[in-house]
Design an enzyme around this catalytic site. Structure first.
Site, PDB file in Angstrom:
ATOM      1  N   ARG A   1       0.833  -1.276  -0.004  1.00 49.65           N
ATOM      2  CA  ARG A   1      -0.135  -0.052  -0.048  1.00 49.65           C
ATOM      3  C   ARG A   1       0.847   1.237   0.078  1.00 49.65           C
ATOM      4  O   ARG A   1       0.336   2.344  -0.302  1.00 49.65           O
ATOM      5  CB  ARG A   1      -0.921   0.013   1.099  1.00 49.65           C
TER       6      ARG A   1
ATOM      7  N   TYR B   1     -15.460  17.001 -14.662  1.00 50.88           N
ATOM      8  CA  TYR B   1     -15.946  15.725 -15.038  1.00 50.88           C
ATOM      9  C   TYR B   1     -16.895  15.512 -13.910  1.00 50.88           C
ATOM     10  O   TYR B   1     -16.910  16.004 -12.496  1.00 50.88           O
ATOM     11  CB  TYR B   1     -14.877  14.808 -14.637  1.00 50.88           C
TER      12      TYR B   1
ATOM     13  N   ASP C   1      -6.697  19.028 -13.891  1.00 51.13           N
ATOM     14  CA  ASP C   1      -6.785  17.717 -14.423  1.00 51.13           C
ATOM     15  C   ASP C   1      -6.481  17.605 -15.846  1.00 51.13           C
ATOM     16  O   ASP C   1      -6.873  18.244 -16.734  1.00 51.13           O
ATOM     17  CB  ASP C   1      -8.318  17.124 -13.986  1.00 51.13           C
TER      18      ASP C   1
ATOM     19  N   LYS D   1      -7.139   6.468 -19.332  1.00 58.11           N
ATOM     20  CA  LYS D   1      -7.249   7.061 -20.465  1.00 58.11           C
ATOM     21  C   LYS D   1      -6.083   7.284 -21.429  1.00 58.11           C
ATOM     22  O   LYS D   1      -5.339   6.129 -21.586  1.00 58.11           O
ATOM     23  CB  LYS D   1      -7.755   8.746 -20.247  1.00 58.11           C
TER      24      LYS D   1
HETATM   25  N1  PLP Z   1     -11.136  13.302 -14.897  1.00 56.37           N
HETATM   26  C1  PLP Z   1     -11.568  13.103 -16.223  1.00 56.37           C
HETATM   27  C2  PLP Z   1     -11.362  14.218 -16.897  1.00 56.37           C
HETATM   28  C3  PLP Z   1     -12.147  11.948 -16.560  1.00 56.37           C
HETATM   29  O1  PLP Z   1     -12.819  12.095 -17.658  1.00 56.37           O
HETATM   30  C4  PLP Z   1     -12.274  10.927 -15.414  1.00 56.37           C
HETATM   31  C5  PLP Z   1     -13.057   9.612 -15.801  1.00 56.37           C
HETATM   32  O2  PLP Z   1     -13.576   9.510 -16.817  1.00 56.37           O
HETATM   33  C6  PLP Z   1     -11.744  11.035 -14.318  1.00 56.37           C
HETATM   34  C7  PLP Z   1     -11.139  12.291 -13.860  1.00 56.37           C
HETATM   35  C8  PLP Z   1     -11.834   9.956 -13.154  1.00 56.37           C
HETATM   36  O3  PLP Z   1     -11.024   9.118 -13.451  1.00 56.37           O
HETATM   37  P1  PLP Z   1     -11.312   7.641 -13.151  1.00 56.37           P
HETATM   38  O4  PLP Z   1     -12.556   7.014 -13.559  1.00 56.37           O
HETATM   39  O5  PLP Z   1     -10.045   6.734 -13.402  1.00 56.37           O
HETATM   40  O6  PLP Z   1     -11.318   7.538 -11.419  1.00 56.37           O
END
Ligand code: PLP
Length: 391
Positions: A61, A114, A186, A211
């Site tokens: 962890r 998001y 992000d 992604k």
């Molecule tokens: N940030 C963006 C722009 C996203 O599109 C997503 C998920 O689609 C996330 C964060 C969250 O990521 P995760 O699904 O890996 O938790």
């Protein structure tokens, strides 16, 4: 078999599989270190490891060699001092925000983030005494007005989902810093191949690893990158909340990461070509892509993204259901993004369904809007598929 022999075999089996002695050759590809614990030779070594005086893995962890390899790679790509990997993009964002914010603090965020990030900020952080303001981050005066003496973080996405608005990261960093706050970006939709927020003043950079960084929809995780002290604080939250990445997912992400530059060149080229064609198509009402002159932040995008904009675009059509049906079997409807294979998503019924109908329409998310994650297929095949679906 006698009892004694059975006991001996039990011990032999339990202790079997001693590590192969290092050979003069090294594996070309890093091994997956699945061991959840590490053995110390003696108490002195244990003490040095636990006190952080020696480089010593001890518990899964906290850290694994595969996680460290990925962290070094992401830090190098983002141009930051350090990075800490997480079990998901949301774990990375949660750790980044919770490492800075406490009761009585305030965070300002773009209202286009998001959906799950939106829910985290709207529903979870206020439960711990953290105040949250949602603003239109394209309106820099509105951002400035929202900043307060107790604002610790300004959080935005470099390219937003699904309308591909472009955050003015240099200007937002200036506003955040002028108010003694950090800028958190992000960078999932862009990837460091096309945009590196830290080069423009961002303090914390996060990604969902499933992604573009991994690129094949086979690995899951997240990452926080930034200054060493900020990343160390985020790592502490990940360890305490139990949100660190698995060795396998870190390893899988590394395999994808090796082709990030090549993939992003193909994603960017295909998306731009499709946007150019679709914007003149009589059956398409509107196309959202930062490389189109019709895009509201075209000039800013052109300045900040000299190497292309990645593979995401959105389009509005009269009948989304018909369009999706006609593409079925060629371009699947799949609620994620950034795979080497093209996929479609319907923000109205997936990523933004938690918002009221009025809020969705106010943000430009209509039932006819489709988000297109453009893959690396041959462009002529993609254009043929789209043309057929729009006939
Ligand atoms: N940030 C963006 C722009 C996203 O599109 C997503 C998920 O689609 C996330 C964060 C969250 O990521 P995760 O699904 O890996 O938790």
């Amino acid at each position: 078999m006698t009892e004694a022999r059975r006991d001996a075999l039990t011990t032999l089996a339990a202790r079997a599989g001693e590590l192969a002695t290092p050979s003069v050759t090294a594996p070309l590809v890093e091994a997956i270190y699945q061991s959840t614990v590490y053995a110390f030779p003696d108490l002195d070594a244990l003490e040095a490891g636990m006190a952080g005086q020696a480089d010593a893995y001890f518990y899964y962890r906290n850290a694994t060699p595969n996680g460290t390899t990925l962290e070094r790679a992401v830090a190098a790509l983002e141009g930051t001092e350090a990075a800490a990997c997480a079990a998901s993009g949301m774990a990375a964002i949660s750790a980044a925000l919770l490492s800075v914010l406490g009761a009585g603090d305030h965070v300002v965020t773009d209202e286009r983030v998001y959906g799950v990030t939106y829910a985290l900020l709207r529903d979870e952080l206020p439960r711990f005494g953290i105040e949250v303001s949602f603003v239109d981050a394209l309106d820099l005066d509105a951002v400035r007005d929202a900043m307060r003496p107790n604002t610790r973080v300004l959080h935005v996405e470099s390219l937003t989902n699904p309308l591909m608005t472009v955050a003015d990261v240099p200007a937002l960093a200036e506003i955040a810093h002028a108010h003694g706050a950090l800028l958190s970006v992000d960078n999932t939709f862009a990837s460091p191949a096309v945009f590196r927020p830290a080069e423009h003043g961002a303090d914390l950079v996060t990604h969902s690893l499933s992604k573009y960084l991994s690129g094949h929809s086979t690995a899951f995780g997240g990452v926080v990158a930034g200054r060493a002290d900020l990343v160390a604080a985020a790592r502490l939250k990940l360890v305490r909340l139990g949100g660190t990445v698995s060795a396998f997912d870190a390893w899988m992400t590394m395999q994808g990461l090796k082709t990030l530059g090549l993939r992003m060149r193909a994603h960017s080229g295909n998306a731009q070509a499709i946007a150019d064609v679709l914007q003149n198509h009589p059956r398409v009402k509107r196309v959202y892509h930062p490389g189109l002159e019709s895009h509201p932040q075209f000039q800013l995008a052109d300045r900040l993204y000299p190497d292309g904009f990645g593979g995401m675009l959105s389009l509005e059509v009269e009948d989304a259901a018909q369009f999706v049906k006609r593409l079925a079997g060629r371009i699947p409807l799949a609620p994620s993004l950034a795979d080497v294979v093209s996929t479609l998503s319907h923000p109205w019924s997936t990523s933004h369904r938690a918002l009221s109908e009025d809020d969705r329409r106010r943000l430009g998310i209509t039932p006819g809007l489709l988000r297109f994650s453009v893959g690396i297929e041959d462009i002529s095949d993609l254009l043929e598929d789209l043309e057929r679906a729009l006939e």
